[in-house]
Design an enzyme around this catalytic site. Structure first.
Site, short mmCIF file in Angstrom:
data_model
loop_
_atom_site.label_atom_id
_atom_site.label_comp_id
_atom_site.label_asym_id
_atom_site.label_seq_id
_atom_site.Cartn_x
_atom_site.Cartn_y
_atom_site.Cartn_z
N GLY A 11 0.80 -1.23 0.00
CA GLY A 11 0.00 0.00 0.00
C GLY A 11 0.83 1.27 0.00
N GLN A 12 0.14 2.41 0.21
CA GLN A 12 0.80 3.72 0.08
C GLN A 12 1.96 3.88 1.07
OE1 GLN A 12 -1.24 7.17 1.49
NE2 GLN A 12 -0.13 8.58 0.17
N TYR A 142 -14.83 5.22 9.06
CA TYR A 142 -13.37 5.28 9.15
C TYR A 142 -12.96 5.85 10.51
CZ TYR A 142 -8.58 6.59 7.77
OH TYR A 142 -7.21 6.72 7.67
N LYS A 146 -11.02 4.24 13.73
CA LYS A 146 -9.74 4.81 14.19
C LYS A 146 -9.78 5.09 15.70
CE LYS A 146 -7.33 4.48 10.55
NZ LYS A 146 -6.21 3.52 10.53
C1 AKB Z 1 -7.67 9.61 4.23
O1 AKB Z 1 -7.83 10.66 3.59
O2 AKB Z 1 -8.56 8.77 4.40
C2 AKB Z 1 -6.32 9.37 4.86
C3 AKB Z 1 -6.28 9.89 6.25
C4 AKB Z 1 -6.07 11.31 6.51
O3 AKB Z 1 -6.46 9.13 7.16
N1 AKB Z 1 -5.30 9.95 4.05
#
Ligand code: AKB
Length: 319
Positions: A11-12, A142, A146
């Protein structure tokens, strides 16, 4: 000698971090792992690589046992925009994947680095100079994974003594492996388009400030934190780290200094705009600076110069 496992190695972040770790600790001591995406030839041929599925604990345990792993950089995760498009999959990969990793770490006594994100904050978080310890009520899947991940890592440290550490990464910018499905991806795409077409259509509005960081600084953050003296760490997981904060018009202006013909227009993506609006404008990363000496090297100007130089070389172009 450390034996290191990297998940999400194609990945990145993983594609670059694996190579940095191999350079530092020896090729054979850094085991890259991925799921579906094949890593590039250099990564594949320079050291061990296995395909695993983080949602299946046995596939992780097998590699950890085989190589006697003692340190895990757990990077396999879905980014914000793709997580919002498929929240069920995001929960599975980001949460069950992390839980499995921590369970394996507990059993085999590994230390674990897990990246959190600016996405762990939400609309009710103070958006300027966002404190290290503050309100975290994100409204995206997301962000939920987190925050839960930060808490779970703290729990495994306190309850089981697993040496868990992590940072809240901002948007990461790199010329090597492009990100996929993040909200901050525009800040990478803009350079590719500036080189190829000298114009870019941005999906975030003018004035959308976000924290950002050039990849070499992000790699340094991960390695420095894992090497930090544990006695100095008060926070352990989820340190705010930032290198710069800007809005789309600022990155465009910086590119224009090197490519004067460059122009940018806007076509707003409501999903990614809403996510960006719920994230901080800029974070206070003084805890990371005090507890383990965090200090970024690149600002917007030096990053832009380097990005354009490296991407032009990659495309055989003279700018
Ligand atoms: C995203 O944009 O989802 C990621 C992050 C800031 O966690 N690059």
């Amino acid at each position: 000698m450390q034996k290191i496992l990297v998940t999400g190695a194609a990945g990145q972040i993983g594609s670059e971090l694996t190579m940095v770790l191999r350079g530092k600790y020896g090729n054979e001591n850094v085991i890259g792992t991925g799921h579906e995406k094949r890593p590039d030839k250099t990564l594949l041929e320079s050291g061990p690589f296995h395909f695993i599925d983080c949602t299946k604990i046995d596939t992780i345990a097998e590699v950890v046992m085989k190589h006697k792993v003692d340190t895990i950089y757990h990077l396999a995760a879905l980014l914000s925009a793709v997580a919002e498009a498929d929240p069920q999959l995001a929960w599975k990969v980001n949460m069950i994947g992390l839980y499995n990793m921590l369970e394996v770490a507990r059993e085999y006594k590994c230390s674990v680095f897990t990246p959190s994100s600016i996405g762990a904050f939400g609309p009710t978080t103070p958006s300027d100079n966002t404190p290290q310890d503050t309100i975290q009520r994100p409204n995206t899947m997301y962000g939920i994974t987190k925050v839960a991940g930060e808490l779970l890592c703290d729990y495994y440290f306190k309850r089981f003594g697993v040496d868990t550490r992590g940072v809240r990464f901002p948007g990461l910018i790199s010329y090597k492996t492009p990100p996929s499905g993040g909200t901050t991806d525009y800040a990478v795409e803009i350079y590719y388009e500036a080189i190829k077409r000298k114009k870019y259509t941005c999906y975030l509005k003018e004035g959308t400030y976000l924290d950002m960081m050039y990849m070499p600084d992000a790699l340094k953050a991960a390695v420095d934190l894992m090497e930090a003296d544990p006695a100095r760490l008060k926070h352990r997981n989820a340190f705010n780290v930032s290198a710069m904060s800007f809005a789309p018009e600022h990155i465009a202006a910086e590119i224009k200094k090197i490519i004067p013909e460059f122009t940018m227009d806007f076509k707003i993506d409501p999903l990614r705009q809403a996510i960006a609006d719920s994230w901080p404008n800029n974070m206070d990363d003084s805890a990371a600076r005090e507890e383990w000496g965090w200090q970024p090297e690149y600002d917007l100007e030096s990053m832009t110069k380097d990005m354009i130089e490296k991407l032009s070389q990659k495309n055989n172009l003279i700018v």
